[in-house]
Design an enzyme around this catalytic site. Structure first.
Site, PDB file in Angstrom:
ATOM      1  N   ASP A 304       0.852  -1.179   0.000  1.00  0.00           N
ATOM      2  CA  ASP A 304       0.000   0.000   0.000  1.00  0.00           C
ATOM      3  C   ASP A 304       0.896   1.241   0.000  1.00  0.00           C
ATOM      4  OD1 ASP A 304      -2.173   1.695   0.038  1.00  0.00           O
ATOM      5  OD2 ASP A 304      -3.270   0.562   1.546  1.00  0.00           O
ATOM      6  N   GLU A 504     -10.663   6.994   3.725  1.00  0.00           N
ATOM      7  CA  GLU A 504      -9.735   6.411   4.699  1.00  0.00           C
ATOM      8  C   GLU A 504      -9.027   7.487   5.516  1.00  0.00           C
ATOM      9  OE1 GLU A 504      -6.168   4.863   3.048  1.00  0.00           O
ATOM     10  OE2 GLU A 504      -6.327   6.036   1.238  1.00  0.00           O
TER      11      GLU A 504
HETATM   12  C1  BGC Z   1      -5.226   2.984   0.208  1.00  0.00           C
HETATM   13  C2  BGC Z   1      -5.400   1.998  -0.915  1.00  0.00           C
HETATM   14  C3  BGC Z   1      -5.182   2.668  -2.245  1.00  0.00           C
HETATM   15  C4  BGC Z   1      -3.849   3.374  -2.263  1.00  0.00           C
HETATM   16  C5  BGC Z   1      -3.566   4.094  -3.552  1.00  0.00           C
HETATM   17  C6  BGC Z   1      -3.959   3.778   0.066  1.00  0.00           C
HETATM   18  O1  BGC Z   1      -3.881   4.784   1.018  1.00  0.00           O
HETATM   19  O2  BGC Z   1      -5.227   2.296   1.440  1.00  0.00           O
HETATM   20  O3  BGC Z   1      -6.673   1.425  -0.853  1.00  0.00           O
HETATM   21  O4  BGC Z   1      -5.261   1.715  -3.249  1.00  0.00           O
HETATM   22  O5  BGC Z   1      -3.811   4.316  -1.210  1.00  0.00           O
HETATM   23  O6  BGC Z   1      -4.343   5.223  -3.694  1.00  0.00           O
HETATM   24  C1  BGC Z   2      -3.472   9.877  -1.874  1.00  0.00           C
HETATM   25  C2  BGC Z   2      -4.222   8.608  -1.658  1.00  0.00           C
HETATM   26  C3  BGC Z   2      -3.526   7.874  -0.588  1.00  0.00           C
HETATM   27  C4  BGC Z   2      -3.399   8.727   0.654  1.00  0.00           C
HETATM   28  C5  BGC Z   2      -2.744   7.994   1.767  1.00  0.00           C
HETATM   29  C6  BGC Z   2      -3.406  10.655  -0.594  1.00  0.00           C
HETATM   30  O1  BGC Z   2      -2.747  11.866  -0.770  1.00  0.00           O
HETATM   31  O2  BGC Z   2      -4.079  10.615  -2.863  1.00  0.00           O
HETATM   32  O3  BGC Z   2      -4.296   7.853  -2.813  1.00  0.00           O
HETATM   33  O4  BGC Z   2      -4.236   6.715  -0.341  1.00  0.00           O
HETATM   34  O5  BGC Z   2      -2.750   9.919   0.378  1.00  0.00           O
HETATM   35  O6  BGC Z   2      -1.820   8.724   2.476  1.00  0.00           O
END
Ligand code: BGC
Ligand code: BGC
Length: 613
Positions: A304, A504
């Site tokens: 990830d 998230e």
């Molecule tokens: C998320 C993933 C995602 C990745 C790329 C991560 O923070 O947990 O689900 O695929 O970012 O964007």
């Molecule tokens: C990105 C996401 C990633 C997240 C996690 C964001 O800035 O765009 O894809 O999952 O950071 O740190």
């Protein structure tokens, strides 16, 4: 060559072609897929033999487009993959803009010494959601309520076509998390709280996304995520710790991967979370012994986003630990000048191989897996965007399919005195609440931007209000009011309440009660003595007791996406409600976590609940 030799060789070739193309009685022995995989193995072996250590490590490197300051680095370091994260934007975010950008990056990959194409990953988790004008499907929580794997497969197919239209070829989906605590902010990315539901839906999505074979037209590489136990963390904490014995882990969180592998998933993303205190990115037992050896997963594992950085050592030891645990490709969002950037990764891993911290055989295994998948995808033969799909992004046909998903995902929780369906000939209908006319709210997180946002975030689509306006008869008067004022003369009211977009890290909540404002709004309308239909827009069940009491009908609409007409289709009875809860619905926060099969199970609405007309 002498003519007689020519004839001999030609006839030998003919015989071989007949044998290996499954001609006649040899059909069953030399199945085409076996032959193909044999050929791919040979090609991978010969390519691998030509590669330097630098080139191999490059293939194991995945760089976010914002980190990639100079596209020449793709050729220079033989980078294996790029991605765009949720906030990784480019100037023109239309389908054509993305396709041009993809083709540009790919042209650099083809300038590398061995001309190995990149694969490009994206989080198309409910339609191709980073692209302006793409169709946005309901988030997985709603798709789970449809209980309709055929529909999920269709979603996968359409998403694949829209991704293909932008050149990209790898989707970080499906999320096969089994969300066990609705406080978790990623609950909506999960199809539901039971492994059976998640397995069926995840497999169906993969089948749709990848098509019959990975090398067929508009086939997009799937990525089941996040391995394993992401939905089981204590208190539903994002990236937290899943505390349970191995039997429970296998029973609840593993089946989605067994099903995904069976459905043909060739990549799996590892979870930020820990299992009993051990970070998954360093868990050799689960990544290598269980997933690769025991379950026979022969595709590759991707990390990830900067997740190995959390392993607790310095960057070099973090790399060592994760690659030795079984990670094959590392997702790196940092570029030159930043800590733990991709050039540092390449140098550190090279150093580790030289020092013996990582065996070259482990590198070869990782690269072999990556190249095998690339060859299965046929990206060597078709590295550039198939433009015939570009104009299909957000097409009427795709929107129609998403609308059907919306219809089937709605769960009717209450319908007193047959309040629903509403008559299309109703004289005056009040539509209340700012979320009633807000595309961004009904799409939720992972839409255009990472966390999502309210308002007109993307062209196309219809809000719930617009859907209602289109459904009613010409003589019906619609009064739209954000705060419930000016609706005294209405014959009925539809009140839209719920959560603001989040994703998230930002979505965890200890308190899932409907806001005071929302409760007050429903109460105010109830006071007018007209039938009140409440529509809840949310990424999970909420504590709704007061609003439920003050309503005559109550619909859980989840995060339906861009096709608001699907909500109207059900409200006015063109389609009967069919959704069944993918989560148990708690009476209060004290009951959370609550899951189907618990002892003393006494939810407000049980898993599987849903009324119809
Ligand atoms: C998320 C993933 C995602 C990745 C790329 C991560 O923070 O947990 O689900 O695929 O970012 O964007
Ligand atoms: C990105 C996401 C990633 C997240 C996690 C964001 O800035 O765009 O894809 O999952 O950071 O740190």
């Amino acid at each position: 060559m002498k003519p007689s030799y020519k004839i001999l060789i030609t006839s030998l070739l003919v015989v071989f072609t007949m044998l290996f193309s499954g001609f006649g009685k040899y059909n069953s022995v030399y199945s085409p897929s076996k032959r193909k995989s044999g050929m791919i193995k040979q090609k991978v072996d010969s390519l691998l033999a030509l590669m330097t250590l630098d080139e191999k490590i490059g293939q194991m490197t995945q760089v976010d487009i914002l980190a990639l300051k100079d596209p020449n680095d793709i050729a220079k370091y033989s980078i294996g993959s790029v991605l765009c994260g949720g906030n990784s934007e480019i100037a023109d975010e239309s389908a054509k803009g993305w396709a041009d950008y993809y083709d540009m990056l790919q042209s650099y990959a083809l300038k590398s010494r061995l001309r190995i194409p990149i694969i490009y990953g994206v989080d198309a988790v409910h339609g191709h959601n980073n692209v302006k004008g793409a169709v946005i499907f309901p988030h997985n929580i709603g798709m789970g309520c449809t209980r309709n794997t055929g529909l999920v497969k269709e979603e996968g197919r359409i998403t694949a076509e829209e991704i293909a239209g932008t050149g990209m070829n790898w989707d970080f989906a499906p999320c096969v998390a089994v969300a066990r605590d609705i406080r978790w902010g990623r609950t909506y990315e999960s199809y539901g709280e039971t492994p059976g539901l998640v397995s069926g839906m995840g497999a169906a999505f993969i089948e749709g996304l990848q098509g019959n074979e990975l090398n067929s037209e508009a086939s997009i590489l799937a990525c089941a995520k996040h391995f394993v136990g992401d939905g089981g963390t204590t208190n539903g904490k994002d990236q937290g710790n899943t505390e349970c014995d191995e039997a429970t882990l296998r029973k609840i969180h593993l089946p989605g991967y067994v099903a995904a592998i069976k459905a043909g998933a060739r990549t799996i993303m590892v979870s930020y979370s820990s299992w009993n205190g051990v970070k998954m990115h360093g868990n050799k037992y689960l990544l290598t012994d269980v997933l690769k050896d025991e379950l026979g997963f022969s595709g590759f594992l991707v990390s990830d986003w900067a997740a190995i950085d959390q392993l607790g050592g310095n960057y070099e030891t973090d790399i060592e630990k994760s690659i030795n645990a079984g990670l094959d490709m590392i997702m790196i969002p940092n570029g030159p000048g930043q800590n733990n950037n991709y050039i540092q990764f390449i140098n550190d891993l090279k150093e580790l191989v030289k020092e013996g911290g990582v065996a070259e055989s482990r590198i070869d295994d990782a690269v072999r897996r990556i190249l095998t998948v690339k060859m299965e995808m046929n990206v060597f033969e078709h590295p550039f965007t198939d433009r015939k799909y570009t104009s299909q992004v957000g097409s009427k046909e795709h929107r129609e399919a998403a609308r059907e998903c919306v219809r089937q995902s709605l769960v009717l929780l209450k319908n007193e005195d047959k309040t629903l369906p509403l008559s299309k000939d109703i004289k005056t209908l009040a539509v209340i609440g700012e979320k009633a006319d807000d595309l961004g709210s009904q799409c939720g997180g992972w839409t255009i931007s990472w966390q999502g946002q309210t308002g007109d975030i993307t062209p196309g689509g219809t809000t719930i209000l617009q859907g209602i306006k289109q459904a009613v008869s010409a003589s019906t008067k619609i009064i739209f009011s954000k705060d419930g004022s000016g609706v005294d003369n209405a014959d009925a009211a539809v009140v839209v309440v719920g959560e603001k977009p989040y994703a998230e890290m930002m979505g965890d909540r200890d308190n899932l009660a409907l806001s005071e404002e929302d409760n007050a709004l429903v109460e105010k309308i109830k006071g007018k003595g007209i039938p009140v239909v409440v529509i809840l827009i949310s990424g999970r069940p909420m504590i709704i007791n007061k609003a439920l009491k003050n309503s005559n009908a109550f619909v859980a609409a989840w995060l339906p996406g861009t096709e608001g007409e699907g909500v109207a289709d059900v409200l006015f009875g063109d389609y009967k409600p069919a959704g069944k809860l993918s989560h148990s619905w708690p009476r209060d926060m004290k009951q959370v976590p609550i899951n189907y099969g618990d002892k003393n199970y006494d939810p407000l609405f049980p898993y599987g609940y849903g009324l119809t007309y």
